[in-house]
Write a protein that holds these residues in place. Structure first.
Motif, PDB file in Angstrom:
ATOM      1  N   GLU A   3       0.850  -1.187   0.000  1.00 37.02           N
ATOM      2  CA  GLU A   3       0.000   0.000   0.000  1.00 37.02           C
ATOM      3  C   GLU A   3       0.887   1.238   0.000  1.00 37.02           C
ATOM      4  O   GLU A   3       1.840   1.337   0.765  1.00 37.02           O
ATOM      5  CB  GLU A   3      -0.918   0.002   1.214  1.00 37.02           C
ATOM      6  N   PHE A   4       0.576   2.164  -0.866  1.00 35.36           N
ATOM      7  CA  PHE A   4       1.313   3.417  -0.963  1.00 35.36           C
ATOM      8  C   PHE A   4       0.308   4.523  -0.709  1.00 35.36           C
ATOM      9  O   PHE A   4      -0.595   4.745  -1.504  1.00 35.36           O
ATOM     10  CB  PHE A   4       1.951   3.561  -2.350  1.00 35.36           C
ATOM     11  N   THR A   5       0.455   5.219   0.414  1.00 40.15           N
ATOM     12  CA  THR A   5      -0.532   6.196   0.846  1.00 40.15           C
ATOM     13  C   THR A   5      -0.084   7.623   0.573  1.00 40.15           C
ATOM     14  O   THR A   5       1.085   7.881   0.246  1.00 40.15           O
ATOM     15  CB  THR A   5      -0.785   6.055   2.356  1.00 40.15           C
ATOM     16  N   LEU A   6      -1.014   8.544   0.750  1.00 40.36           N
ATOM     17  CA  LEU A   6      -0.700   9.970   0.623  1.00 40.36           C
ATOM     18  C   LEU A   6       0.365  10.359   1.648  1.00 40.36           C
ATOM     19  O   LEU A   6       1.289  11.115   1.338  1.00 40.36           O
ATOM     20  CB  LEU A   6      -1.960  10.819   0.804  1.00 40.36           C
ATOM     21  N   ASP A  54      12.828   2.090  -4.347  1.00 47.80           N
ATOM     22  CA  ASP A  54      12.428   1.508  -3.070  1.00 47.80           C
ATOM     23  C   ASP A  54      11.295   0.493  -3.184  1.00 47.80           C
ATOM     24  O   ASP A  54      11.227  -0.461  -2.419  1.00 47.80           O
ATOM     25  CB  ASP A  54      12.008   2.601  -2.090  1.00 47.80           C
ATOM     26  N   TYR A  55      10.392   0.719  -4.131  1.00 50.16           N
ATOM     27  CA  TYR A  55       9.218  -0.148  -4.257  1.00 50.16           C
ATOM     28  C   TYR A  55       9.316  -1.103  -5.442  1.00 50.16           C
ATOM     29  O   TYR A  55       8.377  -1.845  -5.719  1.00 50.16           O
ATOM     30  CB  TYR A  55       7.939   0.703  -4.340  1.00 50.16           C
ATOM     31  N   ARG A  56      10.441  -1.036  -6.148  1.00 51.86           N
ATOM     32  CA  ARG A  56      10.691  -1.913  -7.302  1.00 51.86           C
ATOM     33  C   ARG A  56       9.527  -1.894  -8.278  1.00 51.86           C
ATOM     34  O   ARG A  56       9.012  -2.929  -8.701  1.00 51.86           O
ATOM     35  CB  ARG A  56      10.994  -3.325  -6.847  1.00 51.86           C
ATOM     36  N   VAL A  57       9.124  -0.680  -8.610  1.00 48.61           N
ATOM     37  CA  VAL A  57       8.019  -0.464  -9.530  1.00 48.61           C
ATOM     38  C   VAL A  57       8.525   0.379 -10.690  1.00 48.61           C
ATOM     39  O   VAL A  57       9.414   1.210 -10.520  1.00 48.61           O
ATOM     40  CB  VAL A  57       6.836   0.222  -8.802  1.00 48.61           C
ATOM     41  N   SER A  58       7.995   0.114 -11.858  1.00 51.29           N
ATOM     42  CA  SER A  58       8.372   0.881 -13.037  1.00 51.29           C
ATOM     43  C   SER A  58       7.238   1.843 -13.367  1.00 51.29           C
ATOM     44  O   SER A  58       6.094   1.418 -13.552  1.00 51.29           O
ATOM     45  CB  SER A  58       8.630  -0.055 -14.214  1.00 51.29           C
ATOM     46  N   LEU A  59       7.557   3.124 -13.416  1.00 53.39           N
ATOM     47  CA  LEU A  59       6.566   4.141 -13.750  1.00 53.39           C
ATOM     48  C   LEU A  59       6.908   4.734 -15.114  1.00 53.39           C
ATOM     49  O   LEU A  59       8.082   4.836 -15.465  1.00 53.39           O
ATOM     50  CB  LEU A  59       6.542   5.234 -12.676  1.00 53.39           C
ATOM     51  N   PRO A  60       5.896   5.140 -15.878  1.00 54.75           N
ATOM     52  CA  PRO A  60       6.165   5.727 -17.187  1.00 54.75           C
ATOM     53  C   PRO A  60       7.035   6.979 -17.072  1.00 54.75           C
ATOM     54  O   PRO A  60       6.940   7.719 -16.098  1.00 54.75           O
ATOM     55  CB  PRO A  60       4.778   6.094 -17.724  1.00 54.75           C
ATOM     56  N   ASP A  61       7.874   7.202 -18.068  1.00 54.01           N
ATOM     57  CA  ASP A  61       8.743   8.377 -18.064  1.00 54.01           C
ATOM     58  C   ASP A  61       7.951   9.673 -17.966  1.00 54.01           C
ATOM     59  O   ASP A  61       8.411  10.643 -17.369  1.00 54.01           O
ATOM     60  CB  ASP A  61       9.611   8.413 -19.327  1.00 54.01           C
ATOM     61  N   GLU A  62       6.763   9.704 -18.544  1.00 56.55           N
ATOM     62  CA  GLU A  62       5.953  10.920 -18.560  1.00 56.55           C
ATOM     63  C   GLU A  62       5.310  11.256 -17.220  1.00 56.55           C
ATOM     64  O   GLU A  62       4.726  12.324 -17.073  1.00 56.55           O
ATOM     65  CB  GLU A  62       4.799  10.797 -19.556  1.00 56.55           C
ATOM     66  N   VAL A  63       5.392  10.362 -16.263  1.00 54.18           N
ATOM     67  CA  VAL A  63       4.686  10.575 -15.003  1.00 54.18           C
ATOM     68  C   VAL A  63       5.096  11.885 -14.331  1.00 54.18           C
ATOM     69  O   VAL A  63       4.269  12.563 -13.738  1.00 54.18           O
ATOM     70  CB  VAL A  63       4.842   9.365 -14.048  1.00 54.18           C
ATOM     71  N   ARG A  68       0.031  15.935 -12.262  1.00 53.49           N
ATOM     72  CA  ARG A  68       0.120  17.303 -11.736  1.00 53.49           C
ATOM     73  C   ARG A  68      -0.339  17.445 -10.297  1.00 53.49           C
ATOM     74  O   ARG A  68      -0.120  18.474  -9.680  1.00 53.49           O
ATOM     75  CB  ARG A  68      -0.670  18.240 -12.641  1.00 53.49           C
ATOM     76  N   THR A  69      -0.980  16.416  -9.762  1.00 55.17           N
ATOM     77  CA  THR A  69      -1.470  16.474  -8.390  1.00 55.17           C
ATOM     78  C   THR A  69      -1.099  15.185  -7.661  1.00 55.17           C
ATOM     79  O   THR A  69      -0.818  14.159  -8.293  1.00 55.17           O
ATOM     80  CB  THR A  69      -3.006  16.621  -8.355  1.00 55.17           C
ATOM     81  N   PRO A  70      -1.133  15.210  -6.342  1.00 53.72           N
ATOM     82  CA  PRO A  70      -0.878  13.966  -5.593  1.00 53.72           C
ATOM     83  C   PRO A  70      -1.831  12.839  -5.996  1.00 53.72           C
ATOM     84  O   PRO A  70      -1.411  11.687  -6.110  1.00 53.72           O
ATOM     85  CB  PRO A  70      -1.081  14.382  -4.138  1.00 53.72           C
ATOM     86  N   ARG A  71      -3.108  13.161  -6.252  1.00 47.24           N
ATOM     87  CA  ARG A  71      -4.061  12.112  -6.645  1.00 47.24           C
ATOM     88  C   ARG A  71      -3.613  11.427  -7.941  1.00 47.24           C
ATOM     89  O   ARG A  71      -3.651  10.202  -8.047  1.00 47.24           O
ATOM     90  CB  ARG A  71      -5.458  12.694  -6.831  1.00 47.24           C
ATOM     91  N   GLU A  72      -3.176  12.213  -8.920  1.00 48.42           N
ATOM     92  CA  GLU A  72      -2.742  11.646 -10.197  1.00 48.42           C
ATOM     93  C   GLU A  72      -1.477  10.800 -10.024  1.00 48.42           C
ATOM     94  O   GLU A  72      -1.366   9.725 -10.616  1.00 48.42           O
ATOM     95  CB  GLU A  72      -2.506  12.757 -11.218  1.00 48.42           C
ATOM     96  N   LEU A  73      -0.536  11.267  -9.210  1.00 44.03           N
ATOM     97  CA  LEU A  73       0.684  10.500  -8.989  1.00 44.03           C
ATOM     98  C   LEU A  73       0.385   9.217  -8.219  1.00 44.03           C
ATOM     99  O   LEU A  73       0.912   8.149  -8.548  1.00 44.03           O
ATOM    100  CB  LEU A  73       1.734  11.341  -8.261  1.00 44.03           C
ATOM    101  N   ALA A  75      -2.326   7.501  -8.340  1.00 43.77           N
ATOM    102  CA  ALA A  75      -2.966   6.565  -9.271  1.00 43.77           C
ATOM    103  C   ALA A  75      -1.916   5.863 -10.129  1.00 43.77           C
ATOM    104  O   ALA A  75      -2.008   4.644 -10.367  1.00 43.77           O
ATOM    105  CB  ALA A  75      -3.970   7.305 -10.153  1.00 43.77           C
ATOM    106  N   GLU A  76      -0.910   6.598 -10.586  1.00 42.69           N
ATOM    107  CA  GLU A  76       0.170   6.000 -11.377  1.00 42.69           C
ATOM    108  C   GLU A  76       0.961   4.988 -10.551  1.00 42.69           C
ATOM    109  O   GLU A  76       1.326   3.916 -11.028  1.00 42.69           O
ATOM    110  CB  GLU A  76       1.109   7.077 -11.919  1.00 42.69           C
ATOM    111  N   ILE A  77       1.229   5.336  -9.293  1.00 38.59           N
ATOM    112  CA  ILE A  77       1.971   4.443  -8.402  1.00 38.59           C
ATOM    113  C   ILE A  77       1.159   3.175  -8.139  1.00 38.59           C
ATOM    114  O   ILE A  77       1.695   2.069  -8.189  1.00 38.59           O
ATOM    115  CB  ILE A  77       2.342   5.161  -7.088  1.00 38.59           C
TER     116      ILE A  77
END
Length: 85
Positions: A3-6, A54-63, A68-73, A75-77
């Motif tokens: 779980e990754f929280t705010l 730290d979480y061994r996750v791959s996120l898109p380069d465009e992220v 633009r907001t914590p909610r959007e980030l 969701a990507e995470i």
């Protein structure tokens, strides 16, 4: 699934931006743009790189430019974490 929280995001943003832990982000910030919260693209880049490591996750380069907001980030995470589960 991890779980990754705010709260976790705020802690990492502070660490990666070199802020004091005493700085408070009050109120509802999920939909407040990062620039209004005081975080520039470099802070976001450092935070995303740390999350990937730290979480061994791959996120898109465009992220960094598109979230633009914590909610959007968050969701990507969450999508990245779901992909590795």
């Amino acid at each position: 699934m991890t779980e990754f929280t705010l709260k976790t995001l705020i802690e990492l943003l502070r660490e990666c931006a070199g802020e004091d832990e005493g700085v408070e982000l009050d109120g509802e910030i999920l939909d407040v743009p990062f620039d209004e919260l005081g975080y520039d693209s470099l802070a976001l880049f450092n935070t995303v790189a740390r999350i990937e490591r730290d979480y061994r996750v791959s996120l898109p380069d465009e992220v960094v430019t598109e979230a633009r907001t914590p909610r959007e980030l968050l969701a990507e995470i969450a999508a990245g974490l779901a992909a590795v589960s």
